[in-house]
Design an enzyme around this catalytic site. Structure first.
Site, PDB file in Angstrom:
ATOM      1  N   ILE A   1     -13.617 -24.304   3.158  1.00 30.53           N
ATOM      2  CA  ILE A   1     -13.406 -24.878   4.540  1.00 30.53           C
ATOM      3  C   ILE A   1     -14.510 -24.028   5.320  1.00 30.53           C
ATOM      4  O   ILE A   1     -14.740 -22.938   5.237  1.00 30.53           O
ATOM      5  CB  ILE A   1     -12.335 -25.027   5.065  1.00 30.53           C
ATOM      6  CG1 ILE A   1     -11.639 -23.773   5.033  1.00 30.53           C
ATOM      7  CG2 ILE A   1     -11.511 -26.056   4.240  1.00 30.53           C
ATOM      8  CD1 ILE A   1     -10.105 -23.847   5.747  1.00 30.53           C
TER       9      ILE A   1
ATOM     10  N   GLY B   1      -7.575 -26.814  -3.135  1.00 36.93           N
ATOM     11  CA  GLY B   1      -8.842 -26.886  -4.018  1.00 36.93           C
ATOM     12  C   GLY B   1     -10.105 -27.378  -2.957  1.00 36.93           C
ATOM     13  O   GLY B   1     -10.741 -28.236  -3.372  1.00 36.93           O
ATOM     14  N   VAL B   2     -10.236 -26.777  -1.707  1.00 40.99           N
ATOM     15  CA  VAL B   2     -11.258 -26.955  -0.992  1.00 40.99           C
ATOM     16  C   VAL B   2     -11.771 -25.786  -0.187  1.00 40.99           C
ATOM     17  O   VAL B   2     -11.186 -24.544  -0.204  1.00 40.99           O
ATOM     18  CB  VAL B   2     -10.879 -27.976   0.417  1.00 40.99           C
ATOM     19  CG1 VAL B   2     -10.516 -29.147  -0.264  1.00 40.99           C
ATOM     20  CG2 VAL B   2     -10.023 -27.372   1.280  1.00 40.99           C
TER      21      VAL B   2
ATOM     22  N   ASP C   1      -0.230  -7.601   1.615  1.00 42.54           N
ATOM     23  CA  ASP C   1       0.543  -6.378   1.537  1.00 42.54           C
ATOM     24  C   ASP C   1       1.931  -6.116   1.588  1.00 42.54           C
ATOM     25  O   ASP C   1       2.685  -5.337   2.403  1.00 42.54           O
ATOM     26  CB  ASP C   1      -0.136  -5.716   2.760  1.00 42.54           C
ATOM     27  CG  ASP C   1      -0.132  -3.861   2.500  1.00 42.54           C
ATOM     28  OD1 ASP C   1       0.091  -3.388   1.474  1.00 42.54           O
ATOM     29  OD2 ASP C   1      -0.392  -3.227   3.731  1.00 42.54           O
TER      30      ASP C   1
ATOM     31  N   GLY D   1       3.588   6.390   8.213  1.00 45.41           N
ATOM     32  CA  GLY D   1       4.698   6.388   7.753  1.00 45.41           C
ATOM     33  C   GLY D   1       5.669   5.603   8.099  1.00 45.41           C
ATOM     34  O   GLY D   1       6.614   5.324   7.333  1.00 45.41           O
ATOM     35  N   ASN D   2       5.071   4.865   9.099  1.00 47.86           N
ATOM     36  CA  ASN D   2       6.064   3.731   9.735  1.00 47.86           C
ATOM     37  C   ASN D   2       5.932   2.407   8.688  1.00 47.86           C
ATOM     38  O   ASN D   2       6.492   1.325   8.615  1.00 47.86           O
ATOM     39  CB  ASN D   2       5.770   3.148  11.092  1.00 47.86           C
ATOM     40  CG  ASN D   2       6.446   4.128  12.156  1.00 47.86           C
ATOM     41  OD1 ASN D   2       5.995   4.862  12.635  1.00 47.86           O
ATOM     42  ND2 ASN D   2       7.799   3.710  12.185  1.00 47.86           N
ATOM     43  N   SER D   3       4.617   2.372   8.121  1.00 48.60           N
ATOM     44  CA  SER D   3       4.421   1.319   7.033  1.00 48.60           C
ATOM     45  C   SER D   3       5.481   1.009   6.212  1.00 48.60           C
ATOM     46  O   SER D   3       6.185   1.551   5.450  1.00 48.60           O
ATOM     47  CB  SER D   3       3.006   1.590   6.156  1.00 48.60           C
ATOM     48  OG  SER D   3       1.842   1.886   6.983  1.00 48.60           O
TER      49      SER D   3
ATOM     50  N   HIS E   1       0.793  -1.173   0.114  1.00 52.69           N
ATOM     51  CA  HIS E   1       0.054   0.027   0.059  1.00 52.69           C
ATOM     52  C   HIS E   1       0.911   1.313   0.046  1.00 52.69           C
ATOM     53  O   HIS E   1       0.366   2.297  -0.484  1.00 52.69           O
ATOM     54  CB  HIS E   1      -1.014  -0.117   1.270  1.00 52.69           C
ATOM     55  CG  HIS E   1      -0.179   0.196   2.304  1.00 52.69           C
ATOM     56  ND1 HIS E   1      -0.198  -0.562   3.397  1.00 52.69           N
ATOM     57  CD2 HIS E   1      -0.027   1.502   3.237  1.00 52.69           C
ATOM     58  CE1 HIS E   1       0.393  -0.083   4.387  1.00 52.69           C
ATOM     59  NE2 HIS E   1       0.319   1.133   4.436  1.00 52.69           N
TER      60      HIS E   1
END
Length: 453
Positions: A240, A237-238, A107, A179-181, A77
């Site tokens: 749940i 492929g399930v 992310d 800004g820490n992201s 992001h």
């Protein structure tokens, strides 16, 4: 430790061209309007009205160098929709960065810069070894101020904040702000155990609840982005759902754990291995599944094409099947994930009941062309259709409505009300207090545990 690690943490700035239609515009007031006079005076005083056309938007974030050749990890992001990405090193050197790859599900993004000299880098730690209460240190670029260091402890692990399908966040009270992201979360050995990604804050500032993507989840994503430019996740492929205490009791499980298979994708790895709807997956590749949400993450981390043991609970006992994993991204591109789940079959041909049969507060009838038309059911629907629901029953509280179709009872296909009644009697005779039913509703399959009283 901070002195040693700060040089490997970078500031990331991006620029994005905003189309004129999305850019803020000045209201157009009629001649003589006092608002028009006000805006004219304001713009005359500040250099004239803004010219229409594209504009540049900027954003700031953090990142950290994981390879001396210039590979940098950050949040997706932070660089999403960016036309240009600039990385500023701790010595204020600014370098243009190339986006190597990105993953919206976790992310995470990987950047690459070119440098004449080797860059300072940090290494990955073992996030699974971290404990609640361990001291941690965060370094980032809060509010664009540059390298800032904060410290705290791990407040919780395995947090699910509904950010994506593989949520497993580390929660920390080390101050994390805007800004820490994309910045790193370090353990006391100076190894990265998380990527600071999100905060919980009514005010927008730090209140001591920050979340970091664990390193053990990020490492595989970064490897794939570096190697292939995209992720390559394992695919089982399930579809749940959680195992509730009632469902566990109806299946004879000693406790509520594992992941209940609601449907199996036609042509998927699980179908080829013999996994069926109604199985409870207890372990995958020798890793226990305590909660349903653990399974997608463990499957995604497993190497594509590998054959792994899957332990399931079926018919009151444990069984093991061998599954060769497919690739999630290939399944998405081929449309397999969007296809309708396979419909369990059952015997048919019985004559329909005119008024229906009452069981568990439900009125049920065999599927007929008239009922299929009335409730807009698919032509290949099998099972018994619910035509009425007593409001003061467990079935109503569990969300069953007219038009829903009971496909299985206690993992046995049913196509007539008599078969449903026989299955209920068998469950009572065995001492069960609830029964597991598979229900087709809103185009998908799910399991419910209904009380027998």
């Amino acid at each position: 430790m901070a002195a040693r690690l700060l040089p490997a943490v970078v500031n990331i700035s991006t620029t994005q061209t905003v189309d004129a239609e999305h850019a803020p515009s000045v209201p157009n007031f009629p001649e003589g309007s006092p608002f028009r006079d006000f805006f004219d005076e304001f713009f005359d005083r500040h250099g004239g009205r803004p010219t229409p056309g594209p504009r540049q938007a900027t954003s700031l974030g953090s990142g950290f160098i994981v390879d001396q050749s210039g590979y940098i990890v950050t949040n997706n992001h932070v660089i999403a929709d960016a036309d240009e990405v600039t990385v500023t090193l701790s010595d204020d050197t600014a370098l243009k960065a190339e986006i190597v790859g990105r993953d919206t599900k976790t992310d995470i993004a990987l950047l690459k810069v070119d440098s004449d000299t080797p860059l300072p880098a940090v290494g990955w730690g073992d996030s699974d070894a971290s404990r609640v209460g361990d001291w941690v240190m965060a370094i980032g670029n809060p509010f664009g101020l540059g390298g800032s260091v904060t410290a705290g402890i791990i407040s919780a692990r395995a947090r699910d904040i509904q950010a994506g399908p593989y949520d497993n966040f580390i929660q920390t009270d080390a101050a994390i702000n805007r800004g820490n992201s994309g910045g790193p979360l370090f353990d006391m050995d100076g190894d990265v155990i998380g990527i600071n990604t999100a905060i919980f804050s009514p005010s927008g500032g730090s209140i001591g609840i920050g979340f970091a993507v664990p390193a053990n989840l990020a490492k595989q994503v970064i490897h794939d982005l570096k190697e292939y430019g995209r992720t390559r996740r394992g695919w089982l492929g399930v579809r749940i759902q959680s195992v509730t205490p009632e469902i566990a009791e109806s299946l004879g499980l000693d406790s509520a754990h594992g992941a209940l298979v609601a449907s199996v994708t036609e042509g998927g790895p699980a179908r080829d291995a013999g996994v069926i709807a109604g199985d409870v997956i207890l372990s995958f590749n020798d890793r226990a599944i305590d909660e349903m949400r653990q399974l997608p993450r463990i499957v995604a981390e497993t190497e594509v094409g590998s054959t792994v043991p899957v332990e399931v609970w079926r018919d009151g006992s444990k069984q093991t099947v061998e599954v060769k994993l497919g690739e999630l991204e290939e399944a998405e591109e081929s449309g397999l994930l969007a296809s309708d789940p396979s419909q369990p079959g059952g015997p048919g041909g019985a004559a329909p009941e005119s008024t229906g049969v009452q069981v568990l507060g439900l009125t049920i009838r065999s599927v007929t062309a008239e009922l299929a038309s009335e409730f807009d059911l698919p032509e290949d629907t099998t099972g018994v259709v619910i035509t009425d629901v007593n409001a003061d029953t467990d079935a109503a509280r569990k969300g069953l409505r007219p038009g829903h179709v009971i496909v299985e009872v206690n993992q046995r296909p049913v196509s007539t009300p008599d078969e449903v009644r026989d299955a209920l009697d068998a469950a009572r005779d065995s001492g069960r207090s609830s029964v597991l039913v598979m229900v087709q509703r809103d185009g998908s399959m799910s399991f419910l545990a209904l009380k027998l009283d």
